[in-house]
Design an enzyme around this catalytic site. Sequence first.
Site, PDB file in Angstrom:
ATOM      1  CE1 TYR A  54     -34.055 -37.787  46.334  1.00 35.02           C
ATOM      2  CE2 TYR A  54     -36.527 -36.378  45.852  1.00 35.02           C
ATOM      3  CZ  TYR A  54     -34.919 -36.461  45.955  1.00 35.02           C
ATOM      4  OH  TYR A  54     -34.547 -36.335  43.926  1.00 35.02           O
ATOM      5  CG  HIS A  88     -32.517 -41.396  42.622  1.00 30.37           C
ATOM      6  ND1 HIS A  88     -33.441 -41.313  43.090  1.00 30.37           N
ATOM      7  CD2 HIS A  88     -31.982 -40.273  41.960  1.00 30.37           C
ATOM      8  CE1 HIS A  88     -33.539 -39.815  44.165  1.00 30.37           C
ATOM      9  NE2 HIS A  88     -32.351 -39.603  43.412  1.00 30.37           N
TER      10      HIS A  88
END
Length: 277
Positions: free
Chosen positions: A50, A110
């Site tokens: 992110y 992730h």
Amino acid sequence: MRQKTIRLNNGLDIPQIGVGTWTLRGDMARQNVCLALKVGFRHVDTAQGYENESEVGQGIIDSGVPRHEIFVTTKVATNIMREGRDAVRQSIDESIAKLKTDYIDLLLIHWPVKDCVKDTWQVMEDYVRQGKVRSIGVSNFNRHHLEDLLAYAEIRPVINQIEVHPLMTQEENIAYNHELGIQVEAWGPFGQGDIDVVGHPLLQSLARKYQKTASQIVLRWIVQRDLITIPRAKPNHFAENQEIMTFSLSDEDMQAISGLNQNLRSNVLNDPETFPW
């Protein structure tokens, strides 16, 4: 805010409703995290991918909330996993530094990057033993990914963070995780805006019935399934999201919402079997 928590298989408790930070960048990430914590949230979700861990960390500091009261999640990026164990170690150290903390409450893989999960997981286990990471888990894992992981894992994942919304109910995957003692965390509860989840006529009808918003109906449907969820940190929705603990959906309405399932991902590229990143 009434704080409800979910017990993880390592004995830690995670707040059932958190705030997600995907797409938040720069000072907006800092401000939104700071405000979320000030109004009562205690669970913040970010990721290396992110590119906002530094801002999230600063928001935590600026909030004035003691660090031990906050549950912080971040995730190892796919490109890092492909670079091997040393890169994973460096990335975790960098995440801790960027978040301006001494430890991470929950570290996730992730995405299930083929042929890279074992090395990454074993590094993550080392960080648990060192006390720098309190718990570890996965994200976007299907059943066979978990089966492979559990064949060698010395530390069982505490969470599998997967896409869950009324058009993607994930009932079989959730049931399998729960059988293993792994909690499930729902990301993209509203379809991330790529598909119109909250605009569905049934959800609009239930919103009128319960005198709530369609978004609140969706979040309530998620938490009544004993799932954790992390709607994006938007200040204009903080109060609305907190209120979902003040009402319940009937069993009939819960079933009706689950009946909307189409196994429809918000983005076709978000398939754990074929994701391109």
